[in-house]
Scaffold this active site. Structure first.
Site, short mmCIF file in Angstrom:
data_model
loop_
_atom_site.label_atom_id
_atom_site.label_comp_id
_atom_site.label_asym_id
_atom_site.label_seq_id
_atom_site.Cartn_x
_atom_site.Cartn_y
_atom_site.Cartn_z
N GLY A 145 0.65 -0.98 0.06
CA GLY A 145 -0.21 0.32 -0.10
C GLY A 145 1.09 1.23 -0.04
CG ASP A 146 4.07 2.02 2.59
OD1 ASP A 146 2.98 3.27 3.03
OD2 ASP A 146 4.23 1.19 4.01
N PRO A 147 3.67 1.97 -1.46
CG PRO A 147 4.60 0.22 -3.01
CD PRO A 147 4.56 0.25 -0.91
N GLY A 156 2.08 6.18 -2.71
CA GLY A 156 2.98 7.01 -3.58
C GLY A 156 3.32 7.66 -4.63
#
Lengths: 394, 406
Positions: free
Chosen positions: B174-176, B179
């Site tokens: 979910g982070d990259p 981002g």
């Protein structure tokens, strides 16, 4: 209200998810995107999912999702006349995005030198499995192969069952990563062009796009000389799945204070005071033991109640959502996340909606994905190509 | 001709931490924006406190995780709990084109750095908040981390071995994904601003961006009422399609995807069993899918006797998509990636010359690259305060004495 990318003209010469998603991102922010399809239609038309499970090239969920807001034109790039049409379209466009394999680009008329000469302002973005240069530029790949080539698959698998293989994520995740990594430099090249007036050729390697998200894994080699694998557990714990009495939950205590809160939620059990669980690194090192204690307690809990208790204590647990949970989520409903639209052949369809909300230039769906060849005549007329010479396969 | 960076002259005030926000601003740094991280020594970024540390020695400037995702950025330390630090932060935002933050919803407002305040300071500002659940909705105040987005988004419920529990995907996906979507939105907003002069606020929910890349599973449910079953590495349109263990080292696995009947005939020949291509069990995709277990056993038995790298070379030579299941060392030593210049080795003040992964794209006319190693904590504080915020040396010294710059 205007759209962020209003007036920007884009050609999507995709054959898959990567170029399709890159250009969907732009189309949904207002770019005028023309999808060029072969006479047989884009391969994603055959992929589904389909209403009632019956294959129908006009009702593939994946195609309908990837091509919102685009116009569709059939052009046979295998024919010389089709390639002449592409050249005319490239003269119209600000940006051309494709994911045609490097070995087939020339045969599709995707010759950067020629297109650049025809339109010096054109930005062309080529998405390739291993990039356009280097000893493996001609190698073939699918999503599974790229997820492995980029190093993410090797991190996923059951550590208790080393005989089970490295595991891919569901869906076309390598292609989505490649698509995102194509949209970014494509927009940047258009931004640069505001000053320079000239276009450029952008190339994207899907393998590199996957490797770019390795989190902390890659550095274990240059920093410590360690070969990482799924068997090298996450260094901090708990960060794991637990089975509750009515489903699965993800237990996430990345910081020490979160663990203390969780211990309180569990009623301060004696075992949690053991030295081997004192810090998140110690809990990682002693995860085998930790897992047994945690699983025993979680099995008595309900997913929703434990999730809510954790959130009330500011601990970032999450349910393991099913598709049904998501579609029914009151939070997502309040935000209006899912988009429902009427399609002439597929009927009413519900799909993921805005991935971001821009206050002045909102994301929006202006039209559903095109049926095969729906806008061929208008698109060709726009660039002054006679339909009989279009290579439209008509 | 000098190559210019696409975002040359664009300044980003970066209030991000952990991974989603830093991954967003990393893309902007690759494109030449001046990205200034606002950090605090009193509350360090989580990733400065995570291994791997260079040579196993802990230290806030020695984490490979932090140093990977903050390449090309500057670091300014400010103790934002102090009112005088807040004034500095406001001056920085007013001098910036873009503000990026990924705190929980509401935190920037409570600090006095919300959109209304910053937009008041600079009318053409672009600001993006990358939160877990988004800025509105009943669960907007929930806390969320990247790893929890994989199960929350539904990805885990459809990822895993057949008949086994739900799985993660190996990274905090979910982070990259959040981002990268954030970078797309910022660039679109900058293009809009360049043409109209108008700034805007962007609300990004990592949960929503994670579902944006899961359309097949979600739409199978909305179109048919049933979600896909977990099915390991299999694909409904290809067989064989999986990852098999090669000879030797137990970590050497090979991914093989056979895309059509002709590809299967070439595989059968490579396996030394060309008759398999005429076997009624395997002659068409439909037949191979019906007899997939038997087919996979044959491939497994064959692969187990082969060297992984040699096997991949032979498969690719026959036009079959295949690759080893690459480990970090394989990627670091990969001659193809090295020839393309994807791994980047730059000098870092504390860890020395160290390899990181660089930019997944190349631009023929623009200057897009990793410009410098990740910053040490507070490395650029004086320069930013002087050149960007316009403080004099005496003022900076006074702020340091007062603890504002901690």
């Amino acid at each position: 209200m205007p759209d962020a990318l209003e007036g920007i003209r884009v050609l999507d010469v995709g054959g898959g998810v990567a170029a399709g998603y890159a250009t969907k991102l732009l189309a949904d922010m207002g770019a005028d995107v023309v999808k060029v399809e072969a006479p047989g239609g884009d391969p994603t038309r055959g992929r589904g999912p389909f209403p009632k499970g019956q294959p129908d090239p006009e009702a593939s969920g994946l195609f309908l999702y990837l091509n919102t807001n685009k116009r569709g034109a059939v052009v046979d790039l295998a024919a010389a006349s089709g390639q002449r049409t592409l050249e005319r379209l490239a003269g119209w466009a600000d940006l051309l995005v494709h994911d045609v394999h490097p070995t087939a680009m020339a045969a599709h008329g995707l010759d950067w030198e020629r297109l650049h000469a025809a339109n010096p302002r054109l930005v062309m973005t080529s998405i390739a499995p291993f990039g356009l240069t280097g000893p493996r530029a001609t190698w073939k790949a699918t999503d599974l192969v790229l997820w492995n080539a980029g190093g993410v698959a090797t991190l996923n698998g059951d550590p208790q069952h080393p005989e089970l293989p490295p595991l891919k994520a569901f869906g076309d995740q390598a292609a989505f990563q490649a698509g995102l990594n194509a949209a970014i430099p494509s927009l940047a090249a258009l931004f640069a062009r505001l000053g320079s007036g000239v276009g450029e050729h952008v190339e994207v390697s899907a393998q590199e796009a996957v490797a770019a998200i390795l989190e902390l894994t890659f550095e274990f080699w240059p920093y410590c000389g360690l070969v990482a694998s799924r068997l090298g557990a996450k260094p901090i714990q708990p960060l794991c799945f637990m089975e509750c009495r009515d489903g699965w939950i993800f237990v996430c205590c990345v910081e020490e204070h979160q663990w203390k809160q969780f211990v309180e939620i569990m009623g301060n059990p004696e075992w949690a005071q053991m030295d081997i669980f004192e810090t998140r690194i110690a809990r990682g090192a002693n995860f085998d033991a930790l897992q047994i204690f945690l699983q025993e307690w979680c099995a008595t809990q309900s997913v929703q109640e434990l999730y809510e208790a954790a959130q009330a204590h500011r601990v970032p647990f999450a349910p393991v959502s099913t598709m049904g949970d998501l579609v029914a989520s009151p939070h997502l409903k309040t935000r209006g996340f899912f988009a429902t639209l009427a399609h002439p052949t597929a009927g009413e369809i519900t799909m993921p909606g805005a991935p971001y909300r821009l206050s002045a230039t909102p994301w929006r769906i202006r039209r559903p994905a095109p049926t095969l060849g729906q806008h061929t005549a208008g698109v060709l007329a726009m660039v002054g190509v006679d339909a009989s010479d279009a290579g439209a396969g008509a | 001709m000098t190559r210019r960076a696409p975002l040359e002259g664009i300044r980003v005030a970066d209030f991000t931490w952990v991974w989603a926000g830093p991954h967003c601003t990393l893309q902007l740094a690759h494109l030449g924006a001046e990205v200034i991280r606002v950090e605090s020594a009193t509350r360090l970024c989580v990733t400065r406190l995570l291994p791997p540390y260079a040579k196993f020695e802990p230290g806030p400037n020695r984490s490979g995780y932090f140093n990977q995702y903050n390449q090309g950025k500057k670091s300014l330390t400010l103790d934002l709990k102090r009112p005088e630090a807040l004034a500095v932060a406001k001056r920085l935002c007013a001098a910036s084109d873009v503000v990026v933050e990924n705190f929980a919803a509401g935190v920037m407002d409570r600090m006095g750095l919300g959109w209304d305040v910053l937009h008041g300071l600079r009318r053409d500002l672009v600001m993006i908040a990358l939160s877990g659940y988004g800025a509105t909705g009943p669960e907007s105040t929930n806390v969320s981390y990247g790893p929890a987005q994989v199960p929350l988004s539904g990805m885990s419920s459809v990822t895993g071995y057949r008949g086994h529990p739900p799985m993660h995907v190996g990274v905090s996906y979910g982070d990259p994904t959040g981002g990268l979507h954030g970078a797309v939105a910022v660039l679109a907003a900058l293009l809009h601003r360049a043409r109209t002069g108008q700034g805007q606020y962007i609300d990004l929910s990592q949960w929503e961006t994670s579902m944006a890349v899961l359309p097949e599973a979600l739409m199978r449910f909305t179109m048919t009422g049933a979600a896909p079953e977990r099915d390991g590495n299999r694909d409904p349109h290809m067989a064989p399609h999986g990852v098999w263990q090669a000879a030797g080292d137990e970590q050497r696995w090979v991914a093989i995807a056979v895309e059509d009947d002709a590809g299967f005939a070439r595989l059968a020949t490579l396996m030394g069993q060309p008759q398999l291509a005429r076997d009624p069990r395997f002659v068409t995709l439909a037949a191979r899918k019906r007899h997939e277990e038997a087919l996979e056993e044959l491939v497994a038995a064959w692969a187990a006797g082969e060297d992984a790298d040699a096997l991949v070379e032979r498969l690719q030579g026959a036009g079959i998509a295949a690759f080893v299941s690459a480990r970090n060392r394989d990627l670091a030593e990969d001659p193809h990636l090295r020839e393309r210049g994807f791994p980047v080795t730059l000098e870092h003040p504390e860890v020395g010359a160290m390899m990181h992964l660089g930019v997944p794209w190349r631009m023929s006319a623009s200057d897009s690259r990793v410009r410098r190693a990740a910053p040490c904590l507070g490395q650029d504080t004086d320069q930013v305060l002087r050149d960007v915020c316009g403080y004099g040396d005496d003022e900076i010294a006074a702020m340091r004495t007062a603890g504002t710059l901690a």
